[in-house]
Design an enzyme around this catalytic site. Structure first.
Site, mmCIF file in Angstrom:
data_model
loop_
_atom_site.group_PDB
_atom_site.id
_atom_site.type_symbol
_atom_site.label_atom_id
_atom_site.label_comp_id
_atom_site.label_asym_id
_atom_site.label_seq_id
_atom_site.Cartn_x
_atom_site.Cartn_y
_atom_site.Cartn_z
ATOM 1 N N HIS A 40 46.637 42.154 51.288
ATOM 2 C CA HIS A 40 46.927 41.301 50.151
ATOM 3 C C HIS A 40 46.653 42.066 48.841
ATOM 4 O O HIS A 40 47.513 42.850 48.419
ATOM 5 C CB HIS A 40 46.089 40.020 50.284
ATOM 6 C CG HIS A 40 46.386 38.953 49.291
ATOM 7 N ND1 HIS A 40 46.028 37.645 49.477
ATOM 8 C CD2 HIS A 40 46.991 39.000 48.081
ATOM 9 C CE1 HIS A 40 46.418 36.932 48.426
ATOM 10 N NE2 HIS A 40 47.003 37.724 47.579
ATOM 11 N N SER A 98 49.832 27.342 37.891
ATOM 12 C CA SER A 98 50.619 28.080 38.877
ATOM 13 C C SER A 98 52.033 28.369 38.374
ATOM 14 O O SER A 98 52.727 27.453 37.921
ATOM 15 C CB SER A 98 50.706 27.254 40.168
ATOM 16 O OG SER A 98 51.504 27.905 41.125
ATOM 17 N N GLY A 99 52.454 29.624 38.453
ATOM 18 C CA GLY A 99 53.857 29.978 38.248
ATOM 19 C C GLY A 99 54.437 29.643 36.889
ATOM 20 O O GLY A 99 55.652 29.452 36.767
ATOM 21 N N HIS A 117 47.749 41.707 41.587
ATOM 22 C CA HIS A 117 48.413 42.557 42.575
ATOM 23 C C HIS A 117 48.691 43.907 41.914
ATOM 24 O O HIS A 117 49.786 44.446 42.054
ATOM 25 C CB HIS A 117 49.717 41.911 43.052
ATOM 26 C CG HIS A 117 49.548 40.717 43.939
ATOM 27 N ND1 HIS A 117 50.469 40.356 44.881
ATOM 28 C CD2 HIS A 117 48.540 39.821 44.051
ATOM 29 C CE1 HIS A 117 50.052 39.252 45.516
ATOM 30 N NE2 HIS A 117 48.889 38.919 45.023
ATOM 31 N N TYR A 143 22.526 53.672 29.418
ATOM 32 C CA TYR A 143 23.862 53.892 28.853
ATOM 33 C C TYR A 143 24.165 52.816 27.811
ATOM 34 O O TYR A 143 23.784 51.667 27.976
ATOM 35 C CB TYR A 143 24.901 53.854 29.969
ATOM 36 C CG TYR A 143 26.311 54.090 29.509
ATOM 37 C CD1 TYR A 143 26.840 55.375 29.459
ATOM 38 C CD2 TYR A 143 27.123 53.026 29.114
ATOM 39 C CE1 TYR A 143 28.146 55.597 29.034
ATOM 40 C CE2 TYR A 143 28.422 53.237 28.686
ATOM 41 C CZ TYR A 143 28.923 54.526 28.651
ATOM 42 O OH TYR A 143 30.215 54.738 28.223
ATOM 43 N N SER A 179 46.642 27.279 39.626
ATOM 44 C CA SER A 179 47.024 28.432 40.442
ATOM 45 C C SER A 179 46.855 28.121 41.921
ATOM 46 O O SER A 179 45.872 27.476 42.322
ATOM 47 C CB SER A 179 46.120 29.618 40.077
ATOM 48 O OG SER A 179 46.229 30.608 41.068
ATOM 49 N N SER A 180 47.811 28.579 42.730
ATOM 50 C CA SER A 180 47.718 28.305 44.169
ATOM 51 C C SER A 180 46.495 28.978 44.792
ATOM 52 O O SER A 180 46.096 28.628 45.897
ATOM 53 C CB SER A 180 49.000 28.764 44.873
ATOM 54 O OG SER A 180 49.239 30.122 44.610
ATOM 55 N N ASP A 206 29.837 54.338 38.559
ATOM 56 C CA ASP A 206 29.424 53.651 37.334
ATOM 57 C C ASP A 206 29.512 52.133 37.485
ATOM 58 O O ASP A 206 28.803 51.395 36.801
ATOM 59 C CB ASP A 206 30.297 54.083 36.149
ATOM 60 C CG ASP A 206 29.873 55.429 35.568
ATOM 61 O OD1 ASP A 206 28.730 55.859 35.822
ATOM 62 O OD2 ASP A 206 30.685 56.048 34.856
ATOM 63 N N ASN A 227 45.936 35.851 38.487
ATOM 64 C CA ASN A 227 45.351 34.679 37.843
ATOM 65 C C ASN A 227 43.897 34.953 37.523
ATOM 66 O O ASN A 227 43.224 35.724 38.196
ATOM 67 C CB ASN A 227 45.493 33.439 38.742
ATOM 68 C CG ASN A 227 45.273 33.768 40.215
ATOM 69 O OD1 ASN A 227 44.152 34.064 40.617
ATOM 70 N ND2 ASN A 227 46.328 33.748 41.002
ATOM 71 N N HIS A 275 42.236 37.732 39.840
ATOM 72 C CA HIS A 275 43.017 38.212 40.975
ATOM 73 C C HIS A 275 44.293 38.848 40.439
ATOM 74 O O HIS A 275 44.985 38.252 39.618
ATOM 75 C CB HIS A 275 43.358 37.027 41.891
ATOM 76 C CG HIS A 275 44.313 37.351 42.990
ATOM 77 N ND1 HIS A 275 44.131 38.413 43.853
ATOM 78 C CD2 HIS A 275 45.471 36.746 43.384
ATOM 79 C CE1 HIS A 275 45.127 38.435 44.724
ATOM 80 N NE2 HIS A 275 45.948 37.454 44.456
#
Lengths: 229, 229, 229, 229
Positions: free
Chosen positions: B168, B44-45, B96, B226, B73-74, B119, B28, B94
């Site tokens: 997690h 959420s979902g 996974h 840069y 979102s949870s 960097d 999320n 966030h």
């Protein structure tokens, strides 16, 4: 001015993206015109999808800008150092491609574990010594070139077309920037296979020198018999 | 109401999918409007292919819904905790993603093994302590934020734009949600390289601090050189 | 002359590229016409995107060119050696696919760790002995065939449709070149799984012979019951 | 007859291919109509690109063909055994996906290393015991089902929606065949992360039970609060 070369340098930079060797703006490709004593290089930190051939920056071999409104790649000083040191090369490519970078980070040269490797390199893919503190603090990019040149002493850049910079990533080269970009693809492939090889058999040793020579000189030098003509 | 920000949050969520960082509905992204004191976050979902900008939920910085017919979102409570603690950030992401999650699961911070890492991060990618039992049982998502904030003590969120939550997955941030989504891509890439690095050389140590600083401050802070100025 | 076979050989070569088994011009596929005693093989070092069926080179089973203006693959002598030794095969494919090559480089045969493997191989995927110095220096490609044939002694090429050449890469075969190309895909998949298997559990042993036989003979031989009869 | 279910079973089989979980014809998906006491399953060894809904075979729950001109998947007996044993499931999917198969081959259950895993499984992804010789030689596919059911004793199939068959590969299930195919994607993702996790930290232990329970019951059971109600 050098329009053909600028188009080829752009194309090589885009090829790195297409091949998945470049994430974000890591990576840069350049070419040299030996006749003009000029280098053509990617601008610094410009998104790939907006880059045009006219954005390629032209510098002399000391890195002084000759033409171009954008700042050149921050690694310019490394590129021109390589052009000055290796008269036989026409293009340089730097990437942070995953597997090759992992070897550079692990601070191990890539041993010649197989014929895929030997087809391109007559020995390991070498690794520089870490730079000294002073070499990092001042003229870092030029000194990265110095470290590569030092490590390449006694090696023919055409028989060893890439070097890993310790804790950093690979620099690759070739007769042209197109060849250098192709070499970046090959180095990534060799690095991936070598990684898997050492995780399957940590005690594995390089292939016999006679097999390495056979494969290398099938493709390189006066006795080559691979490919057409 | 915050239509531009809702569109940017949607786009950041979709970018995570396009980059392969999100499988199913894991992941999320949110943004904060500092002026309004409001957070815009993914619902959420909801499947990504049906999500619209209007589905983005608007809450205050305590997580109370201000606008939106869907549940947020949870992980909302983690996002708003980060916005309250880090005034300089404008977006949180966030995921996974595979490699970064593997480091979080292995409960190891990611050492700074190379310049790709330096960097973006002025040090390791940190790892939280495991949450206490009570912190899991009650207000788990808010306490996940607490664990990140605790671990970030003494670090500038702009010099350390991500943290792994033990067992997690990563939370990443940036000046905007677009930057935070880009950081999620970079963290996954750094995590992949670091994984390969430790499997090639389990005894490898982080790069020298001087090299880390050189690369980090080439891109960050007052002496950065840069990119196009 | 053999137009259908030349089209099939071209298609098999292109399939290797589509499946990601071939980088650059590594890899070659050939077919044999048993009736004519002729071999049809990819030309050497020609880019895949320009290759046509008419570019396929026709040779006799001693490797003498019968038709074609291009030089045949440098591995031709290995291909014809296999055709002479294994009368039941109709096609041969050689790749440097990543995972299978890593096993060849690690100089380990691939043990039969699971039913995916047993579905195709009635035992490990074998590995040749390294070639002797003299075998490398003279008639190297023919001697690569000799090494494979030596290792295959006592094995039915249809129950063991591939062999790894030590320090090099796999050769695969089948009733047709299409089958051989399919086998190259399968060998790469088996090699990838076996690599992961040994890194998860270095002490793992092959599956029981009764399970290996059950799966192999579900698909092969007179008692096969897999697929549409 | 069961046209809707046949279309859904076809689609689930194709989804496995699109997601890269199936190479060649490894893999099969089926659904059950509890009302009719019938199973709808993929035919055996038919190429995916030619498969139609009408090719799906209908059998009773003993595996006897009720409708369909093609032979059913050779794993049919495993599927119907699972339908008889687990009344709550509506679909079964079997793949040889790379990472999950590597765990099955390594003969290790997948420990619950993180919240991604806990979101779906309330414990490890279990592994069967190897089948006895007699169980392999006679009624092998039915006995594969027996081995899974034996291993699942005491577990709720909805809290543990997959099982690895030792030396073989995963079987996954869900309320529908669509859910089961989704679970095959998730199991592959969890298996990939777990592989990387153990190679980064071989001594790693599962997450705390309280964290596992928190994540699992955020999504499952009466106290779930994830997703749109």
């Amino acid at each position: 001015m050098l329009d053909g070369l600028r188009a080829e340098v752009l194309e090589a930079n885009l090829e790195l993206v297409r091949r998945g060797l470049v994430v974000a703006t890591f990576g840069n490709a350049s070419a040299v015109s030996r006749q003009d004593g000029l280098c053509v290089i990617k601008p610094s930190g410009v998104p790939y999808d907006r880059m045009t051939a006219a954005d390629m920056v032209i510098t002399d071999l000391d890195g002084k800008i000759v033409k171009g409104s954008l700042k050149p790649s921050s690694d310019l000083a490394t590129h021109v150092a390589l052009y000055r040191a290796f008269p036989s090369i026409g293009g340089v490519v730097h990437t942070h491609s995953r597997h090759a970078t992992a070897w550079a980070q692990s601070r191990r040269e890539i041993p010649c574990f197989g014929t895929t490797h030997a087809d391109y390199f007559h020995g390991p893919i070498p690794l520089t010594e870490p730079l000294a503190h002073g070499e990092i603090e001042s003229e870092y990019e030029a000194n990265t070139g110095v470290a590569i040149i030092r490590r390449m002493r006694g090696l023919d850049p055409m028989d060893c077309p890439a070097c890993l910079v310790a804790g950093h990533a690979p620099f690759c080269w070739g007769k042209s920037v197109t060849d250098a970009a192709h070499m970046a693809v090959i180095v990534e492939e060799i690095a991936a296979m070598a990684w898997m090889t050492v995780t399957i058999n940590p005690a594995i040793r390089p292939i016999a020198e006679v097999l390495r020579d056979k494969h290398h000189f099938r493709k390189h030098g006066p006795k080559a018999y691979y490919g057409q003509s």
